[in-house]
Design a protein around this motif. Structure first.
Motif, mmCIF file in Angstrom:
data_model
loop_
_atom_site.group_PDB
_atom_site.id
_atom_site.type_symbol
_atom_site.label_atom_id
_atom_site.label_comp_id
_atom_site.label_asym_id
_atom_site.label_seq_id
_atom_site.Cartn_x
_atom_site.Cartn_y
_atom_site.Cartn_z
ATOM 1 N N VAL A 93 0.862 -1.180 0.000
ATOM 2 C CA VAL A 93 0.000 0.000 0.000
ATOM 3 C C VAL A 93 0.898 1.229 0.000
ATOM 4 C CG1 VAL A 93 -1.776 1.289 1.246
ATOM 5 C CG2 VAL A 93 -1.792 -1.215 1.277
ATOM 6 N N VAL A 94 0.553 2.209 -0.814
ATOM 7 C CA VAL A 94 1.309 3.452 -0.891
ATOM 8 C C VAL A 94 0.424 4.590 -0.393
ATOM 9 C CG1 VAL A 94 2.624 5.008 -2.364
ATOM 10 C CG2 VAL A 94 2.561 2.565 -2.885
ATOM 11 N N VAL A 95 0.884 5.287 0.631
ATOM 12 C CA VAL A 95 0.137 6.403 1.213
ATOM 13 C C VAL A 95 0.859 7.695 0.862
ATOM 14 C CG1 VAL A 95 -0.781 7.437 3.316
ATOM 15 C CG2 VAL A 95 -0.615 4.937 3.117
ATOM 16 N N THR A 155 7.830 19.350 10.240
ATOM 17 C CA THR A 155 6.854 18.968 9.228
ATOM 18 C C THR A 155 7.576 18.801 7.905
ATOM 19 O OG1 THR A 155 5.038 20.097 10.344
ATOM 20 C CG2 THR A 155 4.753 19.624 8.004
ATOM 21 N N LEU A 156 7.459 17.621 7.310
ATOM 22 C CA LEU A 156 8.142 17.284 6.059
ATOM 23 C C LEU A 156 7.141 17.308 4.915
ATOM 24 C CD1 LEU A 156 10.217 14.319 7.515
ATOM 25 C CD2 LEU A 156 10.853 16.739 7.392
ATOM 26 N N GLU A 157 7.649 17.539 3.721
ATOM 27 C CA GLU A 157 6.771 17.739 2.565
ATOM 28 C C GLU A 157 6.709 16.498 1.672
ATOM 29 O OE1 GLU A 157 5.051 20.593 2.490
ATOM 30 O OE2 GLU A 157 6.098 21.005 4.361
ATOM 31 N N ASP A 158 5.538 16.326 1.058
ATOM 32 C CA ASP A 158 5.300 15.300 0.034
ATOM 33 C C ASP A 158 5.753 13.897 0.464
ATOM 34 O OD1 ASP A 158 4.162 17.117 -1.783
ATOM 35 O OD2 ASP A 158 6.161 17.767 -2.436
ATOM 36 N N PRO A 159 5.247 13.405 1.562
ATOM 37 C CA PRO A 159 5.640 12.059 1.995
ATOM 38 C C PRO A 159 5.055 10.967 1.101
ATOM 39 C CG PRO A 159 3.844 12.862 3.350
ATOM 40 C CD PRO A 159 4.257 14.013 2.475
ATOM 41 N N VAL A 160 5.844 9.928 0.919
ATOM 42 C CA VAL A 160 5.391 8.688 0.291
ATOM 43 C C VAL A 160 5.731 7.565 1.270
ATOM 44 C CG1 VAL A 160 5.619 7.110 -1.656
ATOM 45 C CG2 VAL A 160 5.788 9.579 -2.030
ATOM 46 N N VAL A 161 4.703 6.942 1.816
ATOM 47 C CA VAL A 161 4.886 5.895 2.807
ATOM 48 C C VAL A 161 4.456 4.575 2.186
ATOM 49 C CG1 VAL A 161 4.295 5.080 5.120
ATOM 50 C CG2 VAL A 161 4.390 7.545 4.643
ATOM 51 N N VAL A 162 5.363 3.627 2.126
ATOM 52 C CA VAL A 162 5.084 2.316 1.551
ATOM 53 C C VAL A 162 4.894 1.325 2.696
ATOM 54 C CG1 VAL A 162 5.891 0.483 0.031
ATOM 55 C CG2 VAL A 162 6.434 2.873 -0.499
ATOM 56 N N ARG A 192 3.267 -3.434 7.683
ATOM 57 C CA ARG A 192 4.339 -2.643 8.302
ATOM 58 C C ARG A 192 4.982 -1.714 7.278
ATOM 59 N NH1 ARG A 192 6.194 -4.005 13.549
ATOM 60 N NH2 ARG A 192 5.212 -5.891 14.383
ATOM 61 N N ILE A 193 5.551 -0.638 7.788
ATOM 62 C CA ILE A 193 6.135 0.377 6.911
ATOM 63 C C ILE A 193 7.455 -0.127 6.347
ATOM 64 C CG2 ILE A 193 7.091 2.716 6.830
ATOM 65 C CD1 ILE A 193 5.057 3.448 9.043
ATOM 66 N N ALA A 194 7.523 -0.148 5.034
ATOM 67 C CA ALA A 194 8.724 -0.623 4.347
ATOM 68 C C ALA A 194 9.652 0.523 3.964
ATOM 69 C CB ALA A 194 8.346 -1.417 3.099
ATOM 70 N N SER A 195 9.082 1.709 3.683
ATOM 71 C CA SER A 195 9.911 2.872 3.369
ATOM 72 C C SER A 195 9.113 4.146 3.605
ATOM 73 C CB SER A 195 10.419 2.833 1.927
ATOM 74 O OG SER A 195 9.352 3.023 1.011
ATOM 75 N N VAL A 196 9.836 5.195 3.947
ATOM 76 C CA VAL A 196 9.263 6.534 4.101
ATOM 77 C C VAL A 196 10.189 7.491 3.378
ATOM 78 C CG1 VAL A 196 8.487 8.332 5.686
ATOM 79 C CG2 VAL A 196 8.369 5.929 6.389
#
Length: 424
Positions: free
Chosen positions: A24-26, A39-46, A51-55
């Motif tokens: 799932v990609v958020v 606060t970070l910009e344009d996150p892509v959370v996989v 469980r989170i595989a990459s941020v």
């Protein structure tokens, strides 16, 4: 919308379709890093297999994502870790106060508790610590949620709360002819060590103990200590021997300090804590969980719901002083966790405490940390919850705006994700 990443991200990755089913990609506009406060910009959370595989955020290396991964695009929202309430009672319901609950059969409470679990999750609280329930109901709810039969947060159950015969955690509303007592009462260090083992045997993952009297019991005064320090120490030592954390219901100053000296991990309510107690908590590393919201609900709605006049009077006496002591603890830099006592007020309103914590002296980011990174530390589960980081569960809440400027945004999340699955 994958704005910054564009078409390149859509085409990224070489995983097979079968593997992609669990990916799932958020995406969103902002990510609040609760630990740094940035606060970070344009996150892509996989999220892979829950469980989170990459941020990755703006400027980071492009993540490797299967082309047919499921996508959750949260638009202009700000995402932060799923929230954690460290003090709930999912099978309790404030609508039924005093003796009004006796109109229902025993199984009613776990049945309506299933609804409370769903409300809590939809409010953005993806993990809760349930510190006390009858009949091991919180263990049953946890199992039903994990098996997919009902919707709810991750539950850290305490099962029955330990205490002294006739104390706050015992049955105090019925006459002797009913001969009813809680099965987790003990009146010596050895008896209480056995109660710890019994609760663990039947599914407890944290041990709750009542060190002082309380507001919603009869024949107990909130400020009066009810277990001796050696009894509290026996509970803490036995729980820690079994690798379990501990939590103490403690309103009174003496009971608070005895619980801290005994090695209890978190102190709940903390209403009458004094300067010595605050200093002791800081020195020993104890976490303080002030439930500073629920007073407003009890005083406004309690009488209508059947709460007895003596209990309302105790709440009135406790509430104001508790908030001033919260202010003193916040000013002193004591370690805080987010403990609301949900079930004393309606489940699903858990987020309303953030604003009260800020009103009484905590910075917004510290209030948020109390329900994320601090709570994860206090649970001993920093590998699972409390941050949007690789390896932790894909538990995410989204709000429209900046919660470090307006914590009331956390009362109305626009999206909740648990383990990579969006809650509807």
């Amino acid at each position: 919308m994958l704005r910054y990443w564009g078409a390149a991200l859509l085409a990224a990755g070489t995983a097979t379709p079968a593997a992609a089913d669990t990916v799932v990609v958020v995406t969103a506009r902002h990510l609040l890093d609760v630990e740094s406060g940035r606060t970070l910009e344009d996150p892509v959370v996989v999220v892979t297999d829950g469980r989170i595989a990459s941020v990755v955020t703006r400027g980071g290396a492009r993540p490797d994502i299967p082309a047919n991964a499921r996508r959750i695009d949260l638009g202009e929202a700000t995402i932060l870790p799923g929230l954690i309430d460290m003090h709930v009672h999912l099978t309790s319901n404030p609508k039924y106060g005093g003796y009004t609950g006796l109109q229902f059969t025993d199984s009613f409470w776990i049945a309506q508790g299933a609804g409370n679990a769903g409300r809590t999750l939809r409010a953005g609280f993806t993990t809760v610590r349930n510190v006390g329930s009858d009949g091991y109901a919180d263990v049953g709810l946890k199992q039903a949620i994990e098996e997919g039969w009902i919707e709810g947060p991750r539950i850290v159950p305490a099962a029955y709360a330990l205490g002294a015969t006739g104390g706050h955690c015992d049955e105090t509303f019925l006459p002797p002819s009913f001969a009813r007592t809680s099965p987790a009462m003990g009146d010596s260090p050895d008896e209480l060590r056995k109660r710890v083992r019994e609760q663990r045997k039947y599914g407890a993952e944290v041990i709750k103990v009542c060190a002082t009297g309380g507001v919603f019991s009869r024949n107990t005064a909130p400020g009066v200590q009810q277990l001796r320090e050696e009894e509290l120490r026996a509970i803490a030592e036995e729980a820690h021997f079994w690798k379990l954390k501990t939590a103490a219901h403690a309103h009174g100053a003496d009971g608070i300090k005895a619980a801290i000296r005994a090695g209890i991990d978190t102190i709940e309510h903390v209403s009458f804590i004094d300067a010595e107690g605050i200093a002791l908590a800081k020195a020993r590393g104890a976490w303080l969980g002030f439930d500073v919201y629920n007073t407003e609900y009890t005083l406004a709605e309690g009488a209508k719901n059947g709460v007895l006049p003596e209990n309302i009077a105790k709440e009135r006496a406790v509430g104001t002083l508790q908030r001033e002591n919260f202010r003193a603890a916040a000013r002193a830099g004591a370690r805080m966790i987010y403990s609301t006592d949900a079930g004393i007020y309606p489940h699903g309103d858990n987020g309303r405490q953030f604003a009260v914590m800020v009103r009484f002296g905590l910075a917004p980011i510290d209030a948020i940390r109390s329900a994320t990174s601090n709570a994860a530390q206090a649970l001993g589960r920093t590998g699972d919850v409390g941050a949007i980081q690789v390896g932790r569960y894909g538990d995410i809440v989204a709000v429209e705006g900046d919660p470090t400027r307006d914590v009331t945004l956390l009362e109305r999340p626009v999206a909740v994700i648990k383990g990579g699955e969006r809650v509807r």
